[in-house]
Design a protein around this motif. Structure first.
Motif, short mmCIF file in Angstrom:
data_model
loop_
_atom_site.label_atom_id
_atom_site.label_comp_id
_atom_site.label_asym_id
_atom_site.label_seq_id
_atom_site.Cartn_x
_atom_site.Cartn_y
_atom_site.Cartn_z
N THR A 231 17.41 48.36 13.17
CA THR A 231 16.61 48.90 12.17
C THR A 231 15.22 48.75 12.02
OG1 THR A 231 18.59 48.67 10.56
CG2 THR A 231 16.55 48.68 9.36
N SER A 232 14.72 47.41 12.55
CA SER A 232 13.45 47.22 12.47
C SER A 232 12.62 47.21 13.64
CB SER A 232 12.98 45.65 11.71
OG SER A 232 13.69 45.61 10.42
N ALA A 233 11.49 47.55 13.80
CA ALA A 233 10.57 47.45 14.93
C ALA A 233 10.05 46.03 15.08
CB ALA A 233 9.40 48.59 14.84
N HIS A 234 10.67 45.01 15.82
CA HIS A 234 10.45 43.78 15.86
C HIS A 234 9.25 43.42 16.77
CE1 HIS A 234 14.42 43.01 14.24
NE2 HIS A 234 14.20 41.55 14.00
N VAL A 235 8.12 42.63 16.10
CA VAL A 235 6.80 42.23 16.81
C VAL A 235 6.88 40.72 16.52
CG1 VAL A 235 4.53 42.42 16.87
CG2 VAL A 235 5.89 44.60 16.85
N GLN A 236 6.20 40.12 17.54
CA GLN A 236 6.00 38.59 17.28
C GLN A 236 4.68 38.25 17.32
OE1 GLN A 236 8.91 39.47 19.24
NE2 GLN A 236 10.28 39.35 17.64
N SER A 237 4.25 37.09 16.48
CA SER A 237 2.85 36.38 16.80
C SER A 237 3.16 34.74 16.72
CB SER A 237 1.91 36.85 15.52
OG SER A 237 1.66 38.25 15.44
N LYS A 277 2.84 29.25 -0.36
CA LYS A 277 1.61 29.57 -0.65
C LYS A 277 0.84 30.69 0.23
CE LYS A 277 0.37 24.62 -1.96
NZ LYS A 277 -0.44 23.46 -1.65
N ALA A 278 1.25 30.68 1.50
CA ALA A 278 0.82 31.84 2.04
C ALA A 278 1.44 33.14 1.86
CB ALA A 278 1.29 31.60 3.86
N LEU A 279 2.53 33.40 1.48
CA LEU A 279 3.30 34.62 0.72
C LEU A 279 2.48 34.84 -0.56
CD1 LEU A 279 7.14 33.78 1.52
CD2 LEU A 279 5.74 35.69 2.33
N ARG A 280 2.01 33.80 -1.20
CA ARG A 280 1.35 34.38 -2.45
C ARG A 280 0.19 34.78 -2.06
NH1 ARG A 280 1.76 29.33 -6.41
NH2 ARG A 280 0.04 28.62 -4.75
N ASP A 281 -0.43 34.32 -1.05
CA ASP A 281 -1.84 34.98 -0.40
C ASP A 281 -1.70 36.24 0.08
OD1 ASP A 281 -2.94 32.55 -1.41
OD2 ASP A 281 -2.82 31.47 0.69
N PHE A 282 -0.56 36.49 0.48
CA PHE A 282 -0.31 37.80 1.35
C PHE A 282 1.15 38.42 0.77
CE2 PHE A 282 -2.87 35.37 4.08
CZ PHE A 282 -4.04 36.28 4.65
N PRO A 283 0.82 38.99 -0.31
CA PRO A 283 2.26 39.42 -1.03
C PRO A 283 2.69 40.72 -0.33
CG PRO A 283 0.19 40.30 -2.19
CD PRO A 283 -0.12 39.28 -1.30
N MET A 284 2.24 41.52 0.54
CA MET A 284 2.85 42.36 1.34
C MET A 284 3.36 41.89 2.50
SD MET A 284 2.11 45.13 -0.24
CE MET A 284 2.78 46.44 0.98
N MET A 285 3.62 40.64 2.56
CA MET A 285 4.76 39.98 3.53
C MET A 285 5.92 39.59 2.80
SD MET A 285 4.04 39.74 6.73
CE MET A 285 5.87 39.11 6.70
N ASN A 286 5.93 39.76 1.32
CA ASN A 286 7.03 39.50 0.41
C ASN A 286 7.70 40.88 -0.07
OD1 ASN A 286 8.54 37.31 -0.81
ND2 ASN A 286 7.50 38.08 -2.78
N VAL A 416 5.97 48.47 8.74
CA VAL A 416 5.39 48.35 7.53
C VAL A 416 4.34 47.25 7.54
CG1 VAL A 416 7.03 49.28 5.92
CG2 VAL A 416 7.22 46.85 6.60
N VAL A 417 4.33 46.25 8.76
CA VAL A 417 3.58 45.06 8.88
C VAL A 417 2.76 45.33 10.04
CG1 VAL A 417 3.17 42.60 8.83
CG2 VAL A 417 4.93 43.47 7.45
N ASN A 418 1.45 45.42 10.05
CA ASN A 418 0.82 45.63 11.11
C ASN A 418 0.40 44.38 11.82
OD1 ASN A 418 -1.56 44.87 9.63
ND2 ASN A 418 -2.17 46.87 9.09
N GLY A 419 -0.29 44.26 13.05
CA GLY A 419 -0.43 42.99 13.61
C GLY A 419 -1.44 42.01 12.85
N ALA A 420 -2.48 42.88 12.02
CA ALA A 420 -3.36 42.01 11.43
C ALA A 420 -2.71 41.40 10.15
CB ALA A 420 -4.57 43.03 10.66
N LEU A 421 -2.02 41.86 9.53
CA LEU A 421 -1.33 41.17 8.27
C LEU A 421 -0.49 40.12 8.79
CD1 LEU A 421 -0.51 40.78 5.41
CD2 LEU A 421 1.13 42.78 5.75
N GLY A 422 0.16 40.49 10.01
CA GLY A 422 1.45 39.29 10.52
C GLY A 422 0.72 38.27 11.27
#
Length: 442
Positions: A231-237, A277-286, A416-422
């Motif tokens: 389903t998902s296009a998995h990418v790792q950082s 706290k990080a999820l609150r700063d970056f809501p598009m990860m949530n 839906v999550v690009n490398g910058a956001l991840g």
């Protein structure tokens, strides 16, 4: 004497059915209130169904491996006292069953077809059906025998959502054939099914090898993992964090915390606080992705991978994690982990997660590439904390010192999550950990 209908209780907002795995009581057994009568399993968690009354079990309405809908009557218990409206319910069901043969005398083929279409869909040793496929079959009136003839394109010949959609779209041509149960063309159906079984790869083993059948939970986990990768296009950082301040602070306060709160202060709640706290700063990860629609979650509900008694993993959820202080987070983490080890988690405990954390460092791994827990879009693996030599920058120059460091491995859905956001998200987690206040009081 009155009769009480024991119904399958509601087990969570997204759980509509359960499979009976074993009956703990037999017909004729005396039962006390709150005593477990049977064990059930959903695609989320296994649990027991207790009796709501004292009495004697007089009737069992389903067998082991039957699939039961929430709210259905599963057993009849005879209690002390006069009859009630609840006690009369089984009689209504019996009346319906008695009328069926009379109707069948006139339109037997219609009744047979209706019985087949309403029978619950079950997986067996040769075919595994996901809850999604079962629900699609139920909605379209596809019986077990008909579902078994659908060619699966998934792993090991499993029927996928796409297979069901393609079959349903072309089903109109086949419906005429299905009306005549004894027509010659219908004979091809079981033959095709038999051929499919023969074509399955046999288990290859050498002398002395032990063949172990996957448990029900193991099959579910395997299915969910493959489904997520497809389903998902998995990418790792990956990023390395210096947690020396946290190591030293925890060493200083953990004994006092245990005396005051009666709880063991591990590293997990500290990391969970930083991730919330990080999820609150970056809501598009949530978020979650549903078709072509992004659902931005209001609440931050952190899933944490925990061990079950059989060695498998389950993901209980800490609800509204960003609203908890460190004491509350510690109590939640310890409670969920303890109940997971004791196999006492409830269905609601594993519902509603918006982001998942897994601690691969428990097993000594320094990093990992975890698989996303669908329909979420990210998961963070916490590596082992190691004491290593590191370059320390100071106003007076750089020098080598001994530090406690760990790797954070972030898997995210590149749809839906690009490398910058991840990358920014996992760096925010690192920054919160490295900025830990060594004078913090709890």
């Amino acid at each position: 004497m009155a009769k009480f209908e024991l119904k399958l209780p509601k087990m969570g907002e997204s759980v509509a059915e359960a499979t009976i795995t074993s009956w703990l009581k037999e017909v004729g057994d005396t039962i006390e209130q709150d005593e477990a009568i049977l064990e059930i399993a959903t695609d989320k968690v296994d649990s027991e169904v207790p009796s709501e009354v004292d009495g004697v079990l007089v009737e069992v309405l389903f067998n082991v491996d039957d699939v039961v809908q929430v709210g259905q009557t599963i057993a009849i218990i005879e209690t002390e006292g006069e009859g009630s409206a609840t006690a009369e319910a089984p009689k209504v069901e019996e009346t319906v069953v008695e009328e069926a043969p009379a109707t069948a005398a006139e339109v037997s083929q219609t009744v047979v077809a209706a019985q087949e279409s309403t029978a619950p869909i079950t997986s067996n040793g040769d075919r595994f059906y996901s809850p999604l496929v079962k629900n699609m079959a139920k909605a379209e009136g596809i019986a077990q025998a008909e579902l078994d003839t659908i060619t699966g394109t998934g792993k090991d010949g499993r029927v996928t959502k796409a297979d069901m959609q393609a079959y349903i779209a072309n089903r109109g041509k086949q419906s005429v054939q299905n009306v005549a149960q004894n027509a010659p063309i219908q004979k091809a159906t079981p033959e095709t099914k038999v051929e499919k079984k023969k074509s399955a790869a046999p288990v290859v083993s050498a002398e002395g090898d032990e063949i172990i059948e996957l448990s029900r939970m193991g099959k579910l986990i395997a299915h969910h993992m493959v489904e997520s990768v497809q389903t998902s296009a998995h990418v790792q950082s990956f990023i390395e964090a210096d947690v020396t301040n946290i190591w030293n602070w925890r060493k200083k306060v953990k004994d006092g915390f245990m005396k005051r709160e009666g709880e063991n202060l591990t590293f997990t709640p500290i990391f969970m606080e930083a991730i919330a706290k990080a999820l609150r700063d970056f809501p598009m990860m949530n978020i979650s992705l549903q078709g072509d629609t992004v659902v931005k979650k209001k609440n931050i509900n952190l899933g944490m991978a925990a061990a079950l008694p059989d060695g498998n993993l389950i993901v209980p959820v800490i609800k509204n994690a960003d609203q908890l202080n460190l004491v509350g987070m510690t109590k939640q983490v310890n409670d969920l982990a303890k109940r997971a080890r004791e196999n006492k988690l409830k269905p609601d405990d594993i519902q509603g997660g918006t982001y998942t954390v897994t601690n691969v460092g428990t097993f000594g791994s320094i990093m990992g590439t975890p698989i996303i827990n669908q329909p979420q879009v990210g998961i963070l693996a916490l590596g082992a904390i190691r004491k290593v030599p590191a370059v320390i920058e100071t106003p007076d120059g750089d020098f080598i010192g001994i530090r406690y460091r760990m790797f954070l491995s972030h898997s995210y859905d590149h749809r839906v999550v690009n490398g910058a956001l991840g990358g920014q998200f996992v760096k925010a987690v690192k920054d919160y950990l490295e900025a830990w206040d060594t004078k913090r009081e709890i």
